[in-house]
Design a protein around this motif. Structure first.
Motif, PDB file in Angstrom:
ATOM      1  N   ILE A  31       0.838  -1.205   0.000  1.00 34.85           N
ATOM      2  CA  ILE A  31       0.000   0.000   0.000  1.00 34.85           C
ATOM      3  C   ILE A  31       0.872   1.254   0.000  1.00 34.85           C
ATOM      4  CG2 ILE A  31      -1.746   1.297   1.294  1.00 34.85           C
ATOM      5  CD1 ILE A  31      -2.569  -1.548   2.468  1.00 34.85           C
ATOM      6  N   ASN A  32       1.850   1.293   0.886  1.00 35.28           N
ATOM      7  CA  ASN A  32       2.712   2.476   0.994  1.00 35.28           C
ATOM      8  C   ASN A  32       3.412   2.777  -0.325  1.00 35.28           C
ATOM      9  OD1 ASN A  32       2.149   2.912   3.753  1.00 35.28           O
ATOM     10  ND2 ASN A  32       3.730   1.477   4.371  1.00 35.28           N
ATOM     11  N   LEU A  33       3.908   1.745  -0.983  1.00 37.06           N
ATOM     12  CA  LEU A  33       4.624   1.940  -2.244  1.00 37.06           C
ATOM     13  C   LEU A  33       3.692   2.375  -3.372  1.00 37.06           C
ATOM     14  CD1 LEU A  33       6.977  -1.125  -1.879  1.00 37.06           C
ATOM     15  CD2 LEU A  33       7.753   1.263  -2.084  1.00 37.06           C
ATOM     16  N   ALA A  34       2.543   1.722  -3.489  1.00 35.03           N
ATOM     17  CA  ALA A  34       1.618   2.064  -4.579  1.00 35.03           C
ATOM     18  C   ALA A  34       1.057   3.477  -4.422  1.00 35.03           C
ATOM     19  CB  ALA A  34       0.486   1.034  -4.652  1.00 35.03           C
ATOM     20  N   VAL A  35       0.646   3.836  -3.215  1.00 34.64           N
ATOM     21  CA  VAL A  35       0.093   5.173  -2.973  1.00 34.64           C
ATOM     22  C   VAL A  35       1.158   6.242  -3.208  1.00 34.64           C
ATOM     23  CG1 VAL A  35      -0.877   6.736  -1.221  1.00 34.64           C
ATOM     24  CG2 VAL A  35      -1.697   4.378  -1.382  1.00 34.64           C
ATOM     25  N   LEU A  38       8.640   7.114  -1.221  1.00 36.36           N
ATOM     26  CA  LEU A  38       9.137   6.025  -2.067  1.00 36.36           C
ATOM     27  C   LEU A  38      10.504   5.567  -1.591  1.00 36.36           C
ATOM     28  CD1 LEU A  38       8.020   7.279  -5.578  1.00 36.36           C
ATOM     29  CD2 LEU A  38       7.174   5.246  -4.372  1.00 36.36           C
ATOM     30  N   SER A  39      11.347   6.501  -1.210  1.00 38.78           N
ATOM     31  CA  SER A  39      12.682   6.151  -0.733  1.00 38.78           C
ATOM     32  C   SER A  39      12.603   5.415   0.598  1.00 38.78           C
ATOM     33  CB  SER A  39      13.541   7.413  -0.615  1.00 38.78           C
ATOM     34  OG  SER A  39      13.713   8.001  -1.895  1.00 38.78           O
ATOM     35  N   ALA A  40      11.817   5.938   1.530  1.00 38.29           N
ATOM     36  CA  ALA A  40      11.681   5.294   2.844  1.00 38.29           C
ATOM     37  C   ALA A  40      11.084   3.897   2.703  1.00 38.29           C
ATOM     38  CB  ALA A  40      10.817   6.156   3.771  1.00 38.29           C
ATOM     39  N   HIS A  41      10.050   3.771   1.882  1.00 42.12           N
ATOM     40  CA  HIS A  41       9.360   2.475   1.786  1.00 42.12           C
ATOM     41  C   HIS A  41      10.065   1.501   0.845  1.00 42.12           C
ATOM     42  CE1 HIS A  41       6.326   3.289   4.661  1.00 42.12           C
ATOM     43  NE2 HIS A  41       6.243   4.511   4.163  1.00 42.12           N
ATOM     44  N   THR A  42      10.963   1.974   0.013  1.00 42.36           N
ATOM     45  CA  THR A  42      11.837   1.051  -0.713  1.00 42.36           C
ATOM     46  C   THR A  42      12.751   0.362   0.300  1.00 42.36           C
ATOM     47  OG1 THR A  42      11.725   2.220  -2.818  1.00 42.36           O
ATOM     48  CG2 THR A  42      13.698   0.891  -2.421  1.00 42.36           C
ATOM     49  N   ALA A  43      13.310   1.147   1.220  1.00 42.33           N
ATOM     50  CA  ALA A  43      14.162   0.567   2.270  1.00 42.33           C
ATOM     51  C   ALA A  43      13.361  -0.386   3.156  1.00 42.33           C
ATOM     52  CB  ALA A  43      14.798   1.674   3.105  1.00 42.33           C
ATOM     53  N   LEU A  44      12.161   0.029   3.556  1.00 41.17           N
ATOM     54  CA  LEU A  44      11.325  -0.831   4.407  1.00 41.17           C
ATOM     55  C   LEU A  44      10.836  -2.062   3.650  1.00 41.17           C
ATOM     56  CD1 LEU A  44       9.333   1.938   6.272  1.00 41.17           C
ATOM     57  CD2 LEU A  44      10.993   0.358   7.278  1.00 41.17           C
ATOM     58  N   GLY A  45      10.542  -1.902   2.376  1.00 44.10           N
ATOM     59  CA  GLY A  45      10.124  -3.045   1.568  1.00 44.10           C
ATOM     60  C   GLY A  45      11.206  -4.106   1.505  1.00 44.10           C
ATOM     61  N   LYS A  46      12.452  -3.668   1.348  1.00 43.86           N
ATOM     62  CA  LYS A  46      13.577  -4.610   1.342  1.00 43.86           C
ATOM     63  C   LYS A  46      13.698  -5.295   2.700  1.00 43.86           C
ATOM     64  CE  LYS A  46      16.231  -2.175  -2.177  1.00 43.86           C
ATOM     65  NZ  LYS A  46      17.398  -1.307  -2.430  1.00 43.86           N
ATOM     66  N   ARG A  60       5.377  -0.562  -6.962  1.00 48.70           N
ATOM     67  CA  ARG A  60       5.193   0.877  -7.192  1.00 48.70           C
ATOM     68  C   ARG A  60       4.338   1.128  -8.432  1.00 48.70           C
ATOM     69  NH1 ARG A  60      11.034   3.410  -7.189  1.00 48.70           N
ATOM     70  NH2 ARG A  60       9.824   5.100  -8.145  1.00 48.70           N
ATOM     71  N   ALA A  61       4.470   0.259  -9.434  1.00 50.29           N
ATOM     72  CA  ALA A  61       3.677   0.399 -10.654  1.00 50.29           C
ATOM     73  C   ALA A  61       2.243  -0.091 -10.465  1.00 50.29           C
ATOM     74  CB  ALA A  61       4.347  -0.354 -11.799  1.00 50.29           C
ATOM     75  N   GLY A  62       1.969  -0.733  -9.315  1.00 54.20           N
ATOM     76  CA  GLY A  62       0.595  -1.144  -9.010  1.00 54.20           C
ATOM     77  C   GLY A  62       0.266  -2.566  -9.359  1.00 54.20           C
ATOM     78  N   SER A  63       1.263  -3.457  -9.357  1.00 58.04           N
ATOM     79  CA  SER A  63       0.982  -4.867  -9.599  1.00 58.04           C
ATOM     80  C   SER A  63       2.004  -5.720  -8.862  1.00 58.04           C
ATOM     81  CB  SER A  63       1.001  -5.189 -11.100  1.00 58.04           C
ATOM     82  OG  SER A  63       2.284  -4.997 -11.628  1.00 58.04           O
ATOM     83  N   ALA A  64       1.725  -7.022  -8.824  1.00 56.30           N
ATOM     84  CA  ALA A  64       2.621  -7.973  -8.156  1.00 56.30           C
ATOM     85  C   ALA A  64       2.481  -9.328  -8.833  1.00 56.30           C
ATOM     86  CB  ALA A  64       2.302  -8.062  -6.668  1.00 56.30           C
ATOM     87  N   SER A  65       3.115  -9.499  -9.975  1.00 57.47           N
ATOM     88  CA  SER A  65       2.987 -10.748 -10.726  1.00 57.47           C
ATOM     89  C   SER A  65       3.515 -11.944  -9.937  1.00 57.47           C
ATOM     90  CB  SER A  65       3.739 -10.647 -12.057  1.00 57.47           C
ATOM     91  OG  SER A  65       5.126 -10.461 -11.835  1.00 57.47           O
ATOM     92  N   LYS A  69      -3.791   1.081  -6.200  1.00 60.73           N
ATOM     93  CA  LYS A  69      -3.501   2.035  -7.270  1.00 60.73           C
ATOM     94  C   LYS A  69      -4.802   2.613  -7.827  1.00 60.73           C
ATOM     95  CE  LYS A  69      -1.193   2.608 -11.717  1.00 60.73           C
ATOM     96  NZ  LYS A  69      -0.391   1.955 -12.767  1.00 60.73           N
ATOM     97  N   ASP A  70      -5.777   1.750  -8.066  1.00 62.28           N
ATOM     98  CA  ASP A  70      -7.058   2.174  -8.627  1.00 62.28           C
ATOM     99  C   ASP A  70      -7.771   3.175  -7.707  1.00 62.28           C
ATOM    100  OD1 ASP A  70      -9.358   1.340 -10.710  1.00 62.28           O
ATOM    101  OD2 ASP A  70     -10.248   1.474  -8.700  1.00 62.28           O
ATOM    102  N   ILE A  71      -7.878   2.845  -6.438  1.00 66.03           N
ATOM    103  CA  ILE A  71      -8.631   3.715  -5.528  1.00 66.03           C
ATOM    104  C   ILE A  71      -7.897   5.035  -5.282  1.00 66.03           C
ATOM    105  CG2 ILE A  71      -7.757   2.783  -3.337  1.00 66.03           C
ATOM    106  CD1 ILE A  71     -10.654   3.024  -2.273  1.00 66.03           C
ATOM    107  N   THR A  72      -6.562   5.000  -5.324  1.00 64.75           N
ATOM    108  CA  THR A  72      -5.803   6.240  -5.123  1.00 64.75           C
ATOM    109  C   THR A  72      -5.948   7.143  -6.342  1.00 64.75           C
ATOM    110  OG1 THR A  72      -4.247   5.047  -3.702  1.00 64.75           O
ATOM    111  CG2 THR A  72      -3.550   7.201  -4.516  1.00 64.75           C
ATOM    112  N   ILE A  73      -5.803   6.578  -7.523  1.00 64.96           N
ATOM    113  CA  ILE A  73      -5.976   7.370  -8.749  1.00 64.96           C
ATOM    114  C   ILE A  73      -7.390   7.933  -8.834  1.00 64.96           C
ATOM    115  CG2 ILE A  73      -6.184   7.177 -11.275  1.00 64.96           C
ATOM    116  CD1 ILE A  73      -3.762   5.265 -11.162  1.00 64.96           C
TER     117      ILE A  73
END
Length: 181
Positions: free
Chosen positions: A66-70, A80-88, A101-106, A119-123
């Motif tokens: 959620i944090n990354l997509a929003v 994005l920078s903070a949550h890239t670190a937290l995502g890792k 970040r692009a709104g998907s997770a294949s 992504k949809d609800i934020t846009i």
């Protein structure tokens, strides 16, 4: 050049916020500039941390989706920078983070439904498409999860806006640019 509203230092905040700064320093090793920005107000930092740390039906990885997509939709380089670190830290690879970040997770169908929904609800500013909501529920999420997702979206929008207004320096490793097809 954008106006920068400097993050206050410990000496510039209220006694209540000094206690929170000390707790952040002890737990994180520093007070992130974005958190410090909340301390321009007597209660906002404590209020925000309470919101951010509330009990949730969502796992840490789901909150990072959620944090990354929003933050991507809102183009908040700080978050994005903070949550890239937290995502890792939560087990996502660099490529997975870029995809989130692009709104998907294949790589995970349930997280994919979550990322697409967020992504949809934020846009669409709080008005998801019926398909995005249906896919969210079909992936196994329930109404309690929905409320928690909305709480995290709101939390992240607040931070995105704080940074968008203050432009405080980013004190995390800079997230790479997302190149969308």
């Amino acid at each position: 050049m954008a106006t920068v509203i400097n993050a206050p230092t410990r000496d510039e905040v209220s006694e209540n916020n000094k206690v929170i700064f000390d707790q952040l320093e002890k737990g994180l090793g520093f007070v992130p500039n974005l958190y410090a920005s909340y301390a321009h107000n007597e209660t906002a930092l404590g209020d925000y941390l309470t919101l951010q740390n509330r009990r949730s039906t969502l796992k840490a990885k789901e909150r990072e989706v959620i944090n990354l997509a929003v933050s991507q939709v809102n183009e908040c380089q700080y978050c994005l920078s903070a949550h890239t670190a937290l995502g890792k830290m939560n087990g996502f690879t660099e490529d997975q983070i870029l995809e989130l970040r692009a709104g998907s997770a294949s790589f995970d169908s349930k997280l994919n439904a979550l990322a697409l929904f967020v992504k949809d609800i934020t846009i669409n500013r709080g008005k998801p498409t019926p398909e995005a909501l249906d896919n969210f529920f079909a992936a196994g999420y329930d109404k309690a999860n929905l409320v928690d997702v909305l709480m995290v979206i709101g939390d992240k929008i607040i931070s995105n806006f704080i940074h968008g207004v203050t432009n405080v320096p980013i004190d995390f490793p800079l997230a790479p640019e997302l190149i969308e097809a």
